[in-house]
Design a protein around this motif. Sequence first.
Motif, PDB file in Angstrom:
ATOM      1  N   VAL A 475       1.003  -1.344   0.127  1.00 32.84           N
ATOM      2  CA  VAL A 475       0.093   0.049  -0.375  1.00 32.84           C
ATOM      3  C   VAL A 475       0.595   1.498   0.141  1.00 32.84           C
ATOM      4  N   GLU A 476       2.516   1.272   0.653  1.00 30.38           N
ATOM      5  CA  GLU A 476       2.659   2.362   0.694  1.00 30.38           C
ATOM      6  C   GLU A 476       3.428   3.160  -0.557  1.00 30.38           C
ATOM      7  N   GLY A 477       3.892   1.463  -1.150  1.00 25.29           N
ATOM      8  CA  GLY A 477       4.524   2.015  -2.365  1.00 25.29           C
ATOM      9  C   GLY A 477       4.257   2.684  -3.375  1.00 25.29           C
ATOM     10  N   ALA A 478       2.254   2.148  -3.376  1.00 21.97           N
ATOM     11  CA  ALA A 478       1.365   2.761  -4.271  1.00 21.97           C
ATOM     12  C   ALA A 478       1.157   4.444  -4.038  1.00 21.97           C
ATOM     13  N   LEU A 479       0.737   4.671  -2.470  1.00 20.03           N
ATOM     14  CA  LEU A 479       0.717   5.730  -1.953  1.00 20.03           C
ATOM     15  C   LEU A 479       2.103   6.819  -3.054  1.00 20.03           C
ATOM     16  N   HIS A 480       3.262   6.112  -2.434  1.00 21.98           N
ATOM     17  CA  HIS A 480       4.460   6.966  -3.150  1.00 21.98           C
ATOM     18  C   HIS A 480       4.599   7.446  -4.727  1.00 21.98           C
ATOM     19  N   ARG A 481       3.392   6.212  -5.431  1.00 25.06           N
ATOM     20  CA  ARG A 481       3.582   7.249  -6.862  1.00 25.06           C
ATOM     21  C   ARG A 481       3.037   8.452  -6.782  1.00 25.06           C
ATOM     22  N   HIS A 482       1.802   8.631  -6.042  1.00 22.56           N
ATOM     23  CA  HIS A 482       1.516  10.307  -5.770  1.00 22.56           C
ATOM     24  C   HIS A 482       2.539  10.977  -6.190  1.00 22.56           C
ATOM     25  N   PRO A 483       2.290  12.627  -6.727  1.00 19.84           N
ATOM     26  CA  PRO A 483       3.476  13.590  -6.716  1.00 19.84           C
ATOM     27  C   PRO A 483       3.831  14.382  -5.334  1.00 19.84           C
ATOM     28  N   ASP A 484       2.362  14.205  -5.267  1.00 25.42           N
ATOM     29  CA  ASP A 484       2.156  15.375  -3.580  1.00 25.42           C
ATOM     30  C   ASP A 484       2.567  14.678  -2.107  1.00 25.42           C
ATOM     31  N   VAL A 485       2.986  12.965  -2.200  1.00 28.04           N
ATOM     32  CA  VAL A 485       3.160  11.882  -1.014  1.00 28.04           C
ATOM     33  C   VAL A 485       4.947  12.559  -0.932  1.00 28.04           C
ATOM     34  N   LEU A 486       5.021  12.837   0.115  1.00 29.51           N
ATOM     35  CA  LEU A 486       6.676  12.584   0.044  1.00 29.51           C
ATOM     36  C   LEU A 486       6.624  10.957   1.275  1.00 29.51           C
ATOM     37  N   GLU A 487       6.242  11.258   2.074  1.00 26.72           N
ATOM     38  CA  GLU A 487       6.116   9.939   2.996  1.00 26.72           C
ATOM     39  C   GLU A 487       4.632   8.745   3.553  1.00 26.72           C
ATOM     40  N   ALA A 488       4.720   7.858   3.477  1.00 26.07           N
ATOM     41  CA  ALA A 488       2.975   6.999   3.929  1.00 26.07           C
ATOM     42  C   ALA A 488       3.486   6.464   4.893  1.00 26.07           C
ATOM     43  N   ALA A 489       2.442   6.259   5.814  1.00 26.18           N
ATOM     44  CA  ALA A 489       2.206   4.567   6.621  1.00 26.18           C
ATOM     45  C   ALA A 489       1.374   4.235   6.328  1.00 26.18           C
ATOM     46  N   ALA A 490       1.282   3.009   6.311  1.00 23.22           N
ATOM     47  CA  ALA A 490      -0.563   1.755   5.844  1.00 23.22           C
ATOM     48  C   ALA A 490      -0.340   0.764   7.611  1.00 23.22           C
ATOM     49  N   PHE A 491      -1.648   0.717   7.513  1.00 24.05           N
ATOM     50  CA  PHE A 491      -2.332   0.725   8.537  1.00 24.05           C
ATOM     51  C   PHE A 491      -2.865  -0.018   8.991  1.00 24.05           C
ATOM     52  N   SER A 492      -3.295  -1.336   9.798  1.00 23.00           N
ATOM     53  CA  SER A 492      -4.669  -1.915   9.790  1.00 23.00           C
ATOM     54  C   SER A 492      -5.277  -0.516  10.388  1.00 23.00           C
ATOM     55  N   VAL A 493      -7.448  -0.205  10.545  1.00 28.19           N
ATOM     56  CA  VAL A 493      -8.149   0.399  11.716  1.00 28.19           C
ATOM     57  C   VAL A 493      -9.245  -0.538  11.946  1.00 28.19           C
ATOM     58  N   PRO A 494      -9.367  -0.912  12.819  1.00 28.51           N
ATOM     59  CA  PRO A 494     -10.117  -2.351  13.462  1.00 28.51           C
ATOM     60  C   PRO A 494     -11.818  -1.563  13.249  1.00 28.51           C
ATOM     61  N   ASP A 495     -12.153  -2.713  12.443  1.00 30.00           N
ATOM     62  CA  ASP A 495     -13.712  -2.935  11.528  1.00 30.00           C
ATOM     63  C   ASP A 495     -14.372  -3.719  12.337  1.00 30.00           C
ATOM     64  N   GLU A 496     -15.627  -2.941  13.070  1.00 29.15           N
ATOM     65  CA  GLU A 496     -16.185  -4.174  13.144  1.00 29.15           C
ATOM     66  C   GLU A 496     -17.025  -5.536  12.105  1.00 29.15           C
ATOM     67  N   ARG A 497     -17.332  -4.831  10.711  1.00 27.26           N
ATOM     68  CA  ARG A 497     -17.350  -6.318   9.726  1.00 27.26           C
ATOM     69  C   ARG A 497     -16.354  -7.003   9.377  1.00 27.26           C
ATOM     70  N   LEU A 498     -14.905  -6.398   9.483  1.00 30.86           N
ATOM     71  CA  LEU A 498     -14.119  -7.066   7.994  1.00 30.86           C
ATOM     72  C   LEU A 498     -13.102  -6.817   9.266  1.00 30.86           C
ATOM     73  N   GLY A 499     -12.701  -6.552  10.637  1.00 31.22           N
ATOM     74  CA  GLY A 499     -11.894  -7.023  11.388  1.00 31.22           C
ATOM     75  C   GLY A 499     -10.905  -5.710  11.334  1.00 31.22           C
ATOM     76  N   GLU A 500     -10.429  -6.359  10.627  1.00 27.10           N
ATOM     77  CA  GLU A 500      -9.669  -4.612   9.854  1.00 27.10           C
ATOM     78  C   GLU A 500      -9.442  -4.406   8.408  1.00 27.10           C
ATOM     79  N   ILE A 501      -9.810  -2.788   8.143  1.00 27.69           N
ATOM     80  CA  ILE A 501      -9.574  -2.669   6.453  1.00 27.69           C
ATOM     81  C   ILE A 501      -8.225  -1.507   7.124  1.00 27.69           C
ATOM     82  N   VAL A 502      -8.089  -0.732   6.016  1.00 27.91           N
ATOM     83  CA  VAL A 502      -7.093  -0.031   5.312  1.00 27.91           C
ATOM     84  C   VAL A 502      -6.786   1.326   5.801  1.00 27.91           C
ATOM     85  N   GLY A 503      -5.744   1.789   6.918  1.00 26.86           N
ATOM     86  CA  GLY A 503      -5.933   2.804   7.122  1.00 26.86           C
ATOM     87  C   GLY A 503      -4.499   3.505   6.970  1.00 26.86           C
TER      88      GLY A 503
END
Length: 568
Positions: A475-503
């Motif tokens: 996910v971070e590699g894809a975010l770094h493709r954006h010309p305005d993104v200098l740095e990115a950190a992806a992580f899990s966000v709790p979700d009642e239905r799916l357990g975890e989703i991407v933040g």
Amino acid sequence: MTAMTPEDAVRHVVATDPVFAIDNVDIRGVTVKAFRNIPPTVPGLMAAGWARHGDGKLEYIAYEGESYSYADYTRSVNRMAHAMRDTLGLGQGDRIAIAMRNYPELLKLVLAVSSIGGVVVFVNAWWTTEELEYALRDSAAKVVFADGPRMDRLKPLEQPLDLTLIGVRDGEGQTAHDYATLLEGAASDQAPDVSINTDDDFAVMYSSGTTGHPKGVVQTHRGAVNAVFSWLMQSVIAPLIDPPAADAPEPPRPSALVVTPLFHVTATHPLFLLSLPAGAKITLMHKWDAEEAVRLIRDNKITRFLGVPTQSAELMEAAKQMGEPLSSMDYLGAGGAKRPAAQVAQLAEAFPNAGIATGWGMTETNALGIGMIGDDYKARPESAGKLHPPVQELRMLDDHGNDVPNGTIGEITVKGPHIMRCYLNKPEATAETVVDGWLRTGDLGVLDDEGYVTILDRKKNIIIRGGENIACLDVEGALHRHPDVLEAAAFSVPDERLGEIVGAAVQLRDGTSLTQQDMAAFLDGHLAKFKIPVHLWVQHDVLTRGTTDKIDRRAIRTACLDNQEAQV
């Protein structure tokens, strides 16, 4: 009959039933326990199941009004195997990719490919063209069977990768070869005469890791069939542990509903491959829908349901709303992610005839691992269960490879004939993961004195969204493709239905802004939709770093979830 302990039941079956006799065998210089008398290869499972499927007469696959007997299935497998050899010129060792939703053809192709000694390359049906290109280059698969949506994504790769694309169902009519035409023109419906070694490669199945790109897990025939017979043994020891009443009727024929993708081990191994020697019927869903699942379980007298925890919860709610007790179910399992502890008792109350079960396994272990069912699970809803006997071994290790005492956090480490051969084209990652035949799983847990394992955390930076593994670095590699993104950190966000989703948290260039909607639109085509962050935190300051000056993903996640409002 006097009830046995689980340990006594295992010893009894191993000692008295020739099918489950075990020997010590050498696999690539490592001595492990393995079943002595089971079929040596995956195609052998098909022949082993012939009698249990009524000598071929019983219905084997049901899908959207279509029905195939076991004899129909076997005939199609054999004919496609001959077509692959005679028309396509394929043979032993060739890697052949399958890219489609859960169609009956997928089940036929897996056995057809393995029947000629080929290697099945399971392709994630949700991947974008970019992600498909990586896997096909990595696996060197030159032949791909694909349905319509996958064909659309593969067409741009046809010339650059010199692919032979074969259309299936709505993918037919777009290339030189179609599945139906190949099947019709096959020269024979008898099994091809091919000599396959038990330690030959059976499949490459991609599993997300911490390296960004998914890793190709190479599974052998021996690994797959030993996993299958380990599960099959559970049905043999169960009545020894909990003897049925003397006047109890014969148990019904096992019947499984497949609700998770067949490019993952949760569906392929303990459902599809197990169904062959177990004599079980397979019902496929076109797309997950809880109410439709209730109807299929009711109408097809489904006995076995195995899905991600979200699906169990949605099935329970749909059954309640529809007033359907689903009394045919005797097994309701969860794989791919941990089920919330509170859900265990709720499921047991909603489905009193079903043994509520949990399991832990990996692509690297052919899905075999740890599990439990029924009262054991209700008493320990936070636990993952015990090691499935009898060919596995378990250790809990510290960072230096030393065993830790029971009750102490350690890395779950397993050994047996079911362990992957390697990570494809990744010798360093293989050497780090498999040490002297022991697989370092990357999962941290605690083993108690009774043999129950509780999984606490993952050493790997993986987000598990409804059973789908998502690598943070991907996910971070894809975010770094954006010309305005200098740095990115992806992580899990709790979700009642799916357990975890991407933040994700991103550092933007000064003077720029980015909304979640804009970010999602930018990532479309670079990442599969399930990997795109649903929550986004933006800042212009540098992201929090640890003592080694690396991004501190855990600290960033905590700060984002506790102190900031995300763009959703």
